[in-house]
Design an enzyme around this catalytic site. Structure first.
Site, mmCIF file in Angstrom:
data_model
loop_
_atom_site.group_PDB
_atom_site.id
_atom_site.type_symbol
_atom_site.label_atom_id
_atom_site.label_comp_id
_atom_site.label_asym_id
_atom_site.label_seq_id
_atom_site.Cartn_x
_atom_site.Cartn_y
_atom_site.Cartn_z
ATOM 1 N N THR A 156 0.827 -1.219 0.000
ATOM 2 C CA THR A 156 0.000 0.000 0.000
ATOM 3 C C THR A 156 0.858 1.264 0.000
ATOM 4 O O THR A 156 0.327 2.351 0.198
ATOM 5 C CB THR A 156 -0.934 0.042 1.227
ATOM 6 N N ARG A 213 8.778 -8.060 12.699
ATOM 7 C CA ARG A 213 10.085 -7.500 12.337
ATOM 8 C C ARG A 213 10.794 -8.447 11.402
ATOM 9 O O ARG A 213 10.817 -9.664 11.655
ATOM 10 C CB ARG A 213 10.967 -7.365 13.588
ATOM 11 N N LYS A 223 -1.472 0.253 14.798
ATOM 12 C CA LYS A 223 -0.332 -0.222 14.018
ATOM 13 C C LYS A 223 0.583 0.950 13.634
ATOM 14 O O LYS A 223 1.793 0.926 13.851
ATOM 15 C CB LYS A 223 -0.853 -0.946 12.776
ATOM 16 N N PHE A 258 15.027 0.132 21.276
ATOM 17 C CA PHE A 258 14.900 1.099 20.178
ATOM 18 C C PHE A 258 15.519 2.452 20.524
ATOM 19 O O PHE A 258 15.045 3.500 20.101
ATOM 20 C CB PHE A 258 13.440 1.225 19.711
ATOM 21 N N CYS A 281 9.085 -0.323 6.380
ATOM 22 C CA CYS A 281 7.987 0.186 7.213
ATOM 23 C C CYS A 281 8.267 1.551 7.820
ATOM 24 O O CYS A 281 7.566 2.525 7.535
ATOM 25 C CB CYS A 281 7.687 -0.798 8.330
#
Ligand code: UDX
Length: 479
Positions: A86, A155, A208, A253, A264
């Site tokens: 998308t 991931r 998400k 992270f 992503c």
């Protein structure tokens, strides 16, 4: 259950294999005939640890099949999962593929089956789905079907575990008047031990998106913090460790470096900034996350330039790692490719090595002028500077004393803060990383051929945790 998965890209193939692992009968539908043929013959379109074995195991038992005939596959399925792309690869959404896929499959789906969209959807598209599904079913003279979203949180490099041992599963309801869609999705995930959260489709889509935006924000935050650490002589690893004991913060992270790549995080930040702009909503935080991320790549090149004597022209730079992270062969928005282009345009010759053969081959096609070699020692031979871009395990075990004997100039820029700075410096290298300062070894003799380096005015005495000490490099351009 009988399941059809439309689109055997990263998400679709991992979903298909894992659902077969849970005992479902899965038919994967792929319109790219080369990819389909390869899959039927046991070939994988990309590398993911454990996936090839899982696919061949379930292909052998017949739990997993592949076909191009989407219409046939969806006629008998209880659940049809759509996992097509998308994003347009250029910071924008595209919904043409989703629209044509829905038009191709929805009219043929069995009455009583459920449509599940697993692709990440642009928020305003979700509103169109109920009308579209109803009208496609109406035109086919068939009763409408429930429509759900089920976002993925997988991931690359850990995709099978992220699916089979997920931390949470989200079901988002697009349209499900009698709860039949939710019941089918619940049966599909019967073997999952993860908490299941049910919400509206728009909430699920934002859960998400919000997850990825937050992860990207953490990384850019760590990178800005690392710049402050460099300026004031702090060590980012210690700083982050000190922060991470606060349960409100955590330590994940927050690794400073050349920033986030992949299919992503960069796209979803860029697409959200654009969507917010179109909706007239200011999103300065996300815009900064994006800017910081791109600046890191350029900053890495500047560090290589500064440490190799102020110019890259005519220098030989060894790049270690091409993929956007270890344990994948994915080059989508890989920092290494942009870094290589900057280095080449500054006049350096760039020799890159990555453990993934397919990534080496494609990088050479994508970056004209980039030399790729199949051996790390070949990459570093005669290098004026070594830049680590991807923290593959192989690079963490390198013998730096042996490498010191091969290079022309002893410079390492660690773009992931992954190497043992002490080991690299002990072998005689100047070492820099984001938020770890610039450190040099106690003076070691240069190789006899390295006359230019021995005339270098750089300090070569004592360990330092200096400020970045880097001048902006005017010849480099941010794209
Ligand atoms: C991401 C999300 O993590 C996953 O939940 C989602 O479903 C898909 O997108 P992925 O793209 O596979 O997964 O990679 P991820 O592990 O998130 O790493 C993204 C990038 O951030 C990599 O380039 C990685 O090197 C970088 N990174 C990660 C950092 O620079 N610092 C960190 O601390 C962590």
């Amino acid at each position: 259950m009988q399941v059809s998965v439309i689109g055997l890209g990263y998400v679709g193939l991992v979903t298909s294999a894992c659902l077969a692992e849970w005992g479902h009968h899965v038919t994967g539908v792929e319109s790219n005939l080369d990819r389909l043929e390869a899959l039927k013959n046991g070939g994988m379109p990309f590398f993911e640890p454990g996936l090839s074995d899982m696919v061949s195991r379930h292909a052998a038992t017949g739990h997993l099949q592949f076909t191009a005939a989407g219409t046939d596959a969806v006629e008998t399925a209880d659940v049809v999962i759509v996992a097509v792309g998308t994003h347009d690869g250029n910071g924008g959404w595209q919904t043409e593929t989703m629209l044509s896929t829905l038009s191709d499959v929805v009219p043929y789906m069995a009455d009583g089956s459920t449509l599940v969209i697993r692709s990440t959807l642009p928020p305003d598209f979700i509103r169109q789905v109920p009308g579209l599904v109803r009208s496609l079913r109406h035109q086919a003279g068939r009763p409408t079907i429930p429509a759900m979203v089920n976002p993925e949180f997988t991931r690359e490099g850990a995709a099978l575990r992220d699916f089979l041992e997920a931390e949470r599963v989200i079901f988002g309801i697009i349209e499900d008047p009698d709860g039949h869609g939710l019941a089918q999705l619940t049966s599909l995930y019967e073997r999952s031990t993860a908490p299941v959260l049910t919400m509206s489709a728009i909430d699920a889509a934002f859960a998400k998106l919000g997850s990825n935006l937050f992860l990207a924000t953490k990384i850019s935050f760590a990178n800005e913090l690392a710049a402050l650490c460099d300026a004031f002589g702090a060590h980012v690893d210690q700083v982050v460790t000190g922060m991470s004991y606060d349960s409100r913060i955590g330590g994940s992270f927050l690794r400073a470096g050349v920033g986030f790549g992949g299919s992503c995080l960069p796209n979803q930040v860029a697409m959200t900034v654009r969507t917010a702009e179109q909706a007239g909503i200011p999103s300065p935080l996300l815009a900064a996350v994006n800017d910081i991320n791109h600046r890191q790549r350029l900053d890495f090149v500047e560090r290589l330039q500064t440490m190799s004597g102020g110019t890259l022209d005519g220098k030989r730079v060894a790049l270690l790692g091409l993929t956007f992270k270890p344990e994948t062969d994915d080059l989508r928005d890989a920092p290494a490719l942009e870094i290589a282009r900057h280095l080449l345009s500054a006049g350096a010759s760039v020799v890159a090595y990555d453990p993934m053969e397919s990534a080496r081959r494609r990088s050479a096609e994508l970056v004209p002028g980039l030399q790729v070699v199949a051996d790390v020692l070949e990459a570093v031979t005669d290098a004026d500077a070594i830049g680590l871009v991807t923290e593959w395990g192989e690079f963490l075990r390198l013998d730096w004393a042996a490498i010191r004997a091969l290079v022309r100039r002893a410079v390492v820029v660690d773009g992931r803060g992954a190497l043992s700075a002490d080991a690299v410096i002990a072998a005689g290298f100047d070492y820099a990383s984001f938020g770890r300062g610039v450190r040099s070894p106690v003076a070691v003799p240069d190789r006899p051929t390295d006359r230019a380096a021995s005339r270098s005015p750089r300090r070569r005495h004592g360990r330092q945790a200096e400020g970045s000490g880097r001048e902006p490099v005017p010849s480099l351009r941010v794209e």
